[in-house]
Motif scaffolding. Structure first.
Motif, PDB file in Angstrom:
ATOM      1  N   PHE A 105       0.838  -1.210   0.000  1.00 26.32           N
ATOM      2  CA  PHE A 105       0.000   0.000   0.000  1.00 26.32           C
ATOM      3  C   PHE A 105       0.868   1.254   0.000  1.00 26.32           C
ATOM      4  O   PHE A 105       0.661   2.189   0.766  1.00 26.32           O
ATOM      5  CB  PHE A 105      -0.933   0.003   1.219  1.00 26.32           C
ATOM      6  N   THR A 106       1.812   1.275  -0.915  1.00 28.20           N
ATOM      7  CA  THR A 106       2.784   2.349  -0.960  1.00 28.20           C
ATOM      8  C   THR A 106       2.217   3.644  -1.504  1.00 28.20           C
ATOM      9  O   THR A 106       1.259   3.654  -2.293  1.00 28.20           O
ATOM     10  CB  THR A 106       3.997   1.935  -1.816  1.00 28.20           C
ATOM     11  N   THR A 107       2.847   4.748  -1.098  1.00 25.69           N
ATOM     12  CA  THR A 107       2.524   6.067  -1.650  1.00 25.69           C
ATOM     13  C   THR A 107       3.692   6.607  -2.473  1.00 25.69           C
ATOM     14  O   THR A 107       3.687   7.769  -2.859  1.00 25.69           O
ATOM     15  CB  THR A 107       2.184   7.050  -0.524  1.00 25.69           C
ATOM     16  N   THR A 108       4.672   5.770  -2.727  1.00 30.59           N
ATOM     17  CA  THR A 108       5.872   6.174  -3.457  1.00 30.59           C
ATOM     18  C   THR A 108       5.688   5.953  -4.949  1.00 30.59           C
ATOM     19  O   THR A 108       5.452   4.815  -5.390  1.00 30.59           O
ATOM     20  CB  THR A 108       7.088   5.358  -2.969  1.00 30.59           C
ATOM     21  N   ALA A 109       5.830   7.021  -5.718  1.00 33.83           N
ATOM     22  CA  ALA A 109       5.555   6.955  -7.149  1.00 33.83           C
ATOM     23  C   ALA A 109       6.398   5.911  -7.872  1.00 33.83           C
ATOM     24  O   ALA A 109       5.906   5.208  -8.759  1.00 33.83           O
ATOM     25  CB  ALA A 109       5.763   8.330  -7.777  1.00 33.83           C
ATOM     26  N   LEU A 110       7.651   5.792  -7.496  1.00 37.29           N
ATOM     27  CA  LEU A 110       8.559   4.887  -8.205  1.00 37.29           C
ATOM     28  C   LEU A 110       8.127   3.434  -8.099  1.00 37.29           C
ATOM     29  O   LEU A 110       8.557   2.601  -8.898  1.00 37.29           O
ATOM     30  CB  LEU A 110       9.977   5.048  -7.673  1.00 37.29           C
ATOM     31  N   GLU A 111       7.301   3.114  -7.136  1.00 39.72           N
ATOM     32  CA  GLU A 111       6.917   1.721  -6.916  1.00 39.72           C
ATOM     33  C   GLU A 111       5.644   1.327  -7.657  1.00 39.72           C
ATOM     34  O   GLU A 111       5.204   0.184  -7.563  1.00 39.72           O
ATOM     35  CB  GLU A 111       6.791   1.447  -5.415  1.00 39.72           C
ATOM     36  N   TYR A 112       5.075   2.240  -8.425  1.00 36.86           N
ATOM     37  CA  TYR A 112       3.902   1.919  -9.230  1.00 36.86           C
ATOM     38  C   TYR A 112       4.361   1.419 -10.593  1.00 36.86           C
ATOM     39  O   TYR A 112       5.385   1.859 -11.115  1.00 36.86           O
ATOM     40  CB  TYR A 112       3.001   3.136  -9.382  1.00 36.86           C
ATOM     41  N   ASP A 113       3.576   0.523 -11.171  1.00 29.47           N
ATOM     42  CA  ASP A 113       4.001  -0.160 -12.379  1.00 29.47           C
ATOM     43  C   ASP A 113       3.576   0.535 -13.670  1.00 29.47           C
ATOM     44  O   ASP A 113       4.316   0.511 -14.664  1.00 29.47           O
ATOM     45  CB  ASP A 113       3.423  -1.582 -12.392  1.00 29.47           C
ATOM     46  N   TYR A 114       2.385   1.089 -13.691  1.00 29.61           N
ATOM     47  CA  TYR A 114       1.852   1.673 -14.923  1.00 29.61           C
ATOM     48  C   TYR A 114       1.296   3.061 -14.631  1.00 29.61           C
ATOM     49  O   TYR A 114       0.741   3.305 -13.550  1.00 29.61           O
ATOM     50  CB  TYR A 114       0.735   0.786 -15.497  1.00 29.61           C
ATOM     51  N   TRP A 115       1.409   3.926 -15.656  1.00 32.69           N
ATOM     52  CA  TRP A 115       0.995   5.325 -15.517  1.00 32.69           C
ATOM     53  C   TRP A 115       0.181   5.771 -16.717  1.00 32.69           C
ATOM     54  O   TRP A 115       0.410   5.320 -17.847  1.00 32.69           O
ATOM     55  CB  TRP A 115       2.228   6.228 -15.400  1.00 32.69           C
ATOM     56  N   GLY A 116      -0.737   6.682 -16.452  1.00 40.11           N
ATOM     57  CA  GLY A 116      -1.437   7.352 -17.528  1.00 40.11           C
ATOM     58  C   GLY A 116      -0.654   8.555 -18.007  1.00 40.11           C
ATOM     59  O   GLY A 116       0.432   8.854 -17.486  1.00 40.11           O
ATOM     60  N   GLN A 117      -1.207   9.257 -18.984  1.00 38.46           N
ATOM     61  CA  GLN A 117      -0.510  10.391 -19.587  1.00 38.46           C
ATOM     62  C   GLN A 117      -0.747  11.699 -18.837  1.00 38.46           C
ATOM     63  O   GLN A 117      -0.055  12.683 -19.070  1.00 38.46           O
ATOM     64  CB  GLN A 117      -0.950  10.557 -21.057  1.00 38.46           C
ATOM     65  N   GLY A 118      -1.725  11.713 -17.954  1.00 38.47           N
ATOM     66  CA  GLY A 118      -1.993  12.892 -17.142  1.00 38.47           C
ATOM     67  C   GLY A 118      -3.104  13.763 -17.695  1.00 38.47           C
ATOM     68  O   GLY A 118      -3.370  13.771 -18.900  1.00 38.47           O
ATOM     69  N   THR A 119      -3.744  14.510 -16.805  1.00 41.87           N
ATOM     70  CA  THR A 119      -4.769  15.475 -17.188  1.00 41.87           C
ATOM     71  C   THR A 119      -4.563  16.734 -16.349  1.00 41.87           C
ATOM     72  O   THR A 119      -4.315  16.659 -15.148  1.00 41.87           O
ATOM     73  CB  THR A 119      -6.180  14.892 -17.008  1.00 41.87           C
ATOM     74  N   GLN A 120      -4.643  17.886 -17.006  1.00 41.56           N
ATOM     75  CA  GLN A 120      -4.349  19.156 -16.339  1.00 41.56           C
ATOM     76  C   GLN A 120      -5.555  19.634 -15.539  1.00 41.56           C
ATOM     77  O   GLN A 120      -6.686  19.672 -16.051  1.00 41.56           O
ATOM     78  CB  GLN A 120      -3.977  20.221 -17.376  1.00 41.56           C
ATOM     79  N   VAL A 121      -5.298  20.021 -14.306  1.00 39.96           N
ATOM     80  CA  VAL A 121      -6.297  20.671 -13.452  1.00 39.96           C
ATOM     81  C   VAL A 121      -5.757  22.041 -13.087  1.00 39.96           C
ATOM     82  O   VAL A 121      -4.649  22.153 -12.553  1.00 39.96           O
ATOM     83  CB  VAL A 121      -6.567  19.846 -12.187  1.00 39.96           C
ATOM     84  N   THR A 122      -6.537  23.072 -13.376  1.00 45.41           N
ATOM     85  CA  THR A 122      -6.141  24.442 -13.062  1.00 45.41           C
ATOM     86  C   THR A 122      -7.235  25.078 -12.219  1.00 45.41           C
ATOM     87  O   THR A 122      -8.394  25.104 -12.631  1.00 45.41           O
ATOM     88  CB  THR A 122      -5.913  25.262 -14.335  1.00 45.41           C
ATOM     89  N   VAL A 123      -6.852  25.571 -11.059  1.00 44.44           N
ATOM     90  CA  VAL A 123      -7.792  26.201 -10.142  1.00 44.44           C
ATOM     91  C   VAL A 123      -7.447  27.681 -10.050  1.00 44.44           C
ATOM     92  O   VAL A 123      -6.348  28.040  -9.621  1.00 44.44           O
ATOM     93  CB  VAL A 123      -7.745  25.551  -8.758  1.00 44.44           C
ATOM     94  N   SER A 124      -8.371  28.518 -10.456  1.00 41.57           N
ATOM     95  CA  SER A 124      -8.136  29.956 -10.442  1.00 41.57           C
ATOM     96  C   SER A 124      -8.635  30.555  -9.122  1.00 41.57           C
ATOM     97  O   SER A 124      -9.601  30.080  -8.529  1.00 41.57           O
ATOM     98  CB  SER A 124      -8.851  30.617 -11.612  1.00 41.57           C
ATOM     99  N   SER A 125      -7.954  31.600  -8.705  1.00 41.20           N
ATOM    100  CA  SER A 125      -8.308  32.241  -7.429  1.00 41.20           C
ATOM    101  C   SER A 125      -9.338  33.340  -7.629  1.00 41.20           C
ATOM    102  O   SER A 125      -9.649  33.741  -8.733  1.00 41.20           O
ATOM    103  CB  SER A 125      -7.060  32.801  -6.766  1.00 41.20           C
TER     104      SER A 125
END
Length: 125
Positions: A105-125
């Motif tokens: 139940f790790t929280t360390t990124a390097l120990e995950y096997d597969y990744w998605g390409q990412g999605t941008q979240v922008t929060v304006s003030s």
């Protein structure tokens, strides 16, 4: 092999909400614990949330606890991240990831096997 595709990112005002989705290919989705990470510009990738393969166990970063909720639907091969009360400091590219080791139940990124390409979240003030 697992392929992950995130969606649901966008621009939102502070205090608003977004729901991210991560669709996984393959028939073994329910064999993986799933996580969400984020990376702001100029910063390292950081852990956001993790969910066990059954959905019965979750973990959150302190910075999002009480505001974000991770969930999954194994029938749809999808993991979600519901984000409420968004703050400008939540602005980042959000990634989902799969971990075949369902014990640590790790929280360390390097120990995950597969990744998605990412999605941008922008929060304006």
């Amino acid at each position: 092999q697992v392929q992950l595709v995130e969606s649901g990112g966008g621009l939102v005002q502070a205090g608003g909400s977004l729901r991210l989705s991560c669709a996984a290919s393959g028939r073994t989705f329910s064999s993986y614990d799933m996580g969400w990470f984020r990376q702001a510009r100029g910063k390292e990738r950081e852990f956001v949330a993790r969910i066990s393969r059954s959905g019965g166990r979750t973990r959150y970063a302190d910075s999002v606890k009480g505001r974000f909720t991770i969930s999954r639907d194994n029938a749809k091969n999808t993991v979600y991240l519901q984000m409420n009360s968004l703050k400008p400091e939540d602005t980042a590219v959000y990634y989902c990831a799969a971990d075949s080791d369902t014990v640590r139940f790790t929280t360390t990124a390097l120990e995950y096997d597969y990744w998605g390409q990412g999605t941008q979240v922008t929060v304006s003030s």
